[in-house]
Design a protein around this motif. Structure first.
Motif, mmCIF file in Angstrom:
data_model
loop_
_atom_site.group_PDB
_atom_site.id
_atom_site.type_symbol
_atom_site.label_atom_id
_atom_site.label_comp_id
_atom_site.label_asym_id
_atom_site.label_seq_id
_atom_site.Cartn_x
_atom_site.Cartn_y
_atom_site.Cartn_z
ATOM 1 N N THR A 119 10.662 -3.369 13.612
ATOM 2 C CA THR A 119 10.764 -3.373 15.076
ATOM 3 C C THR A 119 11.495 -5.103 15.087
ATOM 4 N N ARG A 123 5.014 -8.466 15.187
ATOM 5 C CA ARG A 123 3.764 -9.209 15.449
ATOM 6 C C ARG A 123 2.975 -8.223 14.301
ATOM 7 N N SER A 156 11.849 -18.001 19.595
ATOM 8 C CA SER A 156 11.058 -18.406 20.758
ATOM 9 C C SER A 156 9.595 -19.025 20.817
ATOM 10 N N VAL A 158 7.482 -19.487 23.530
ATOM 11 C CA VAL A 158 6.629 -18.084 23.965
ATOM 12 C C VAL A 158 5.321 -18.287 23.477
ATOM 13 N N GLU B 396 2.060 -7.156 25.582
ATOM 14 C CA GLU B 396 2.778 -8.400 25.229
ATOM 15 C C GLU B 396 3.899 -8.710 26.103
ATOM 16 N N ILE B 397 4.961 -10.267 26.062
ATOM 17 C CA ILE B 397 5.826 -10.565 26.706
ATOM 18 C C ILE B 397 6.745 -10.030 25.467
ATOM 19 N N TYR B 398 8.440 -9.702 26.000
ATOM 20 C CA TYR B 398 9.604 -10.472 25.187
ATOM 21 C C TYR B 398 9.836 -11.641 25.161
ATOM 22 N N PRO B 399 9.668 -12.141 23.136
ATOM 23 C CA PRO B 399 9.311 -13.461 23.835
ATOM 24 C C PRO B 399 10.819 -14.342 24.398
ATOM 25 N N TYR B 410 13.326 -2.172 21.850
ATOM 26 C CA TYR B 410 11.996 -2.325 21.201
ATOM 27 C C TYR B 410 10.795 -1.747 21.000
ATOM 28 N N LYS B 413 10.470 2.079 20.258
ATOM 29 C CA LYS B 413 10.390 1.697 19.222
ATOM 30 C C LYS B 413 8.780 2.106 19.066
ATOM 31 N N LYS B 414 8.851 0.934 18.983
ATOM 32 C CA LYS B 414 7.059 0.812 19.093
ATOM 33 C C LYS B 414 6.005 1.499 19.668
#
Lengths: 455, 455
Positions: A119, A123, A156, A158, B396-399, B410, B413-414
């Motif tokens: 996915t 990370r 990104s 970020v 975490e943040i979606y970037p 996302y 799935k994680k």
């Protein structure tokens, strides 16, 4: 000793319990923070096919790969001529595997092989040993750990900001407060190369100025001259070595110089945005310094690059990383951008030892030893031992009834803080004699008092 | 894809995040208990000099060692005749190092090299990968972890008892309750060999009956016959396969049979004492079964031997160990007795997967994802992200601001359990919308409520 005493291979080390408590303290701290920032663990095998590793680290790197001999009759399919032509020709026929040289190439290999299941953005962190057939010297080993975190599959900024905030948190948490995160941008170096009329030579520029800390400015300029940089170019280049001020001031000075460079303006915009993100993330106090002479040796970086140095300790960088756009291209999967960071654990260990930061990292060691005086007391001690362990106390018993002095000396050498002197004498049946090995004091406690002291 | 996709070497594996959370759950449980029992960590290098490894694992083992090619021109000092005589003659000239095959020989090497610094009795644990060039097959890999604990430098049977109590605690703690610890004594097998008139043949006896589980009794007897055991011997041997009852009953039956064997009576006395110690340690409920047909393949055991099997799961032994007297003799240091145990982590993993025991081992994964809707909400989300992490929440943040649906997919799935939908709309400035990804429910919470839910 009847035989030759055994030895360790050159450049390798055993890790004793004390060293491991310390090293694991570093790993655990980093791992904990990696996880807090949403990174997931990954592990790859110690050896990879040489087709995966070869050609990824330059000619020098290829020579530093440890190759594993094919099993069985490795000469069975080898032509005689191949042997006659020397080891380089013979090598591919007798060795198909090699020990991993870093964690980056195996990570890229993993991403390509599992691209349909991963996915993205992905990370991952990875903490594993790597092996290099480098000439061993002080502080350089043939087996050492790398400790990497990467976010792959997004451009990104970020992510850059998160990684820098994370790096800051790791060093603060380890107790290393006086450090600098140096930051630059590869495209800015491209712009500089253009602006000094050495367009297309940014690779040579990077290789040379990456050595600045080690060899000094004069030798960097000498090397650049030998690589074909004109004296006009070099004269113009001096500017970036003299630039001073706050990050904003340095960036704005340089921006004027590189006004016409398209690559340069991409770099400036990204750095501006990155500093903005760092602020939003609340990490504006992180000691981040923009330095246009930071280059990083590795050729695969394409965006922001970082390096961490501990102030006033001459040990080189204790970590580094940056943005790359083509890591998986080598395995046929283009357009996967990522950003990563690698902690130099051996050097961090060395810094922490110098700064005396390991005092509190022995928590996992044995808390108490129970003496073993005779059959009767052994029996009682084993019962108490089981009870202590059931209260999650790390405890051991001296396994045989030798002289008390020897048992105390054992506890002392092992740095066990408390010894329980177990005697089955009736008057002590409900009380236990606890010896504090630091002060030497002996006092009597009930079992629940004992548990309280040790918990 | 323009290039050949990369592959993994035969018999090796990548470990994905999910697999690592599970495997680390096993390692952490074992490590925690090792430490509670007073064991200290040790790590040795991945490769050793072949002079250390060769000859320690029998001819077959020598062939299964992965050898590392000498670096540089490995043919430089090789005589032409050596090449002509084939790979076995060539090998010692071109490869001086090999990957470790187990953790026992490196441990013995460490003890001998550091005998003046080690405080004996020395309790160490070691959890590291080992490598064997075995033919890969289901459940058998070329790289796998071993997980060993040993107490060396004492003959006290307290150590055997402690190790068995510890083994029991490990399996209970892992949630595997239906298992058997099988126990026997090597000297009892020596006594049996004498009593069936096959004195001095206990090695052949052990090798053969060690295969009992795999090949059955008939084939064991066939093998023994082919190794020169007479039919009279084999007829007498049948007794030990038919013995039944409690541990005490079995031991007392056998004791009568072996009344005249000196080795046998040492074994009985030690086993009696061991069972006594186990009781004193409060581990009398551990499922320990005496079985005179337990042999263990390794030749270096000299005293009590153990093996753990999971009942009703046909996977073979999930751990084993025993007492040895001469481990360091191979490196010139005689008379160091020790006792150890090794957990079979790959098989334990397999058992736990089959028994569905991994549900609770995902604690380290990401707890919450913050959405990224537009520049304004990203800014707010980054601030909240930093605050959540400061409360030790894995977040975490979606970037980048892609479609919400993609972001939720996302997170899904994680397996991230919560998503914070961050919107800078004024009415929500002090409340956050939390989506439970399992139930789909969305509710509003203040920051401190959020922290409470996630902690």
């Amino acid at each position: 000793m009847s035989k030759q005493p055994p030895t360790l291979p050159k450049g390798t080390r055993d890790f004793s319990p004390t060293q491991l408590y310390r090293r694991n303290h570093i790993f655990d701290t980093i791992k904990h923070i990696f996880q807090k920032y949403g990174f997931l663990p990954l592990e790859t095998p110690a050896f990879e096919n040489l087709s995966v590793l070869a050609g990824k680290y330059g000619d020098e790197g290829d020579q530093l790969l440890f190759k594993i001999l094919n099993t069985g009759d490795f000469l069975a399919k080898v032509e005689k001529e191949d042997i006659a032509q020397g080891y380089k020709t013979l090598l591919p026929s007798i060795a198909e595997k090699g020990l991993r040289y870093d964690l980056t190439v195996p990570f890229a290999r993993y991403v390509v092989m599992n691209r349909n299941d991963i996915t993205f953005p992905f990370r991952r962190y990875q903490i594993q040993p790597v092996w290099r057939a480098d000439r061993p010297q002080k502080g350089r080993y043939r087996e050492f750990y790398q400790c990497d975190a990467d976010i792959i599959g997004t451009k990104s900024l970020v992510c850059e900001a998160e990684i820098l905030a994370m790096v800051n948190e790791v060093f603060q948490q380890l107790g290393i407060h006086d450090f600098t995160i140096v930051i630059n941008h590869r495209k800015l170096l491209t712009g500089i190369a253009s602006s000094i009329r050495a367009a297309g030579k940014e690779h040579e520029l990077c290789i040379a100025i990456d050595k600045l800390d080690k060899i000094g400015r004069d030798k960097v300029f000498k090397e650049l001259a030998s690589r074909g940089f004109t004296s006009t170019s070099l004269h113009k280049l001096e500017f970036i070595f003299n630039i001073q001020g706050t990050n904003e001031e340095k960036l704005s000075l340089l921006r004027k110089h590189l006004a016409s460079s398209e690559e340069g303006s991409i770099a400036f915009n990204e750095l501006d945005k990155l500093f903005q993100y760092i602020k939003t993330l609340g990490a504006e106090d992180a000691p981040i310094t923009f330095d246009p002479t930071l280059a990083r040796g590795l050729s695969y970086y394409t965006g922001a690059i970082f390096e961490v140095k501990v102030n006033n300790i001459a040990i080189g960088s204790v970590g580094g990383g940056g943005r790359y756009d083509n890591l998986t291209t080598i395995f046929g999967l283009p357009d996967v951008s990522g950003v990563g960071f690698s902690f130099g654990v051996d050097r961090i260990y060395e810094v922490m030892a110098q700064l005396n930061l390991f005092a509190q990292s022995h928590k996992s060691a044995v808390q108490i030893m129970l003496t073993n005086i005779d059959t009767e007391s052994e029996k009682l001690a084993l019962k108490v031992l089981a009870q202590l362990r059931s209260k999650e106390i790390k405890a051991e018993i001296y396994p045989s009834p030798v002289k008390l002095k020897k048992q105390l000396s054992y506890a002392n050498k092992k740095n066990i803080p408390f010894v329980l002197i177990v005697s089955p004498r009736k008057e002590l049946i409900d009380k236990f004699t606890l010896k504090n090995m630091h002060t030497g004091a002996q006092n009597q406690y009930t079992f629940s008092e004992l548990v309280q002291i040790l918990s």
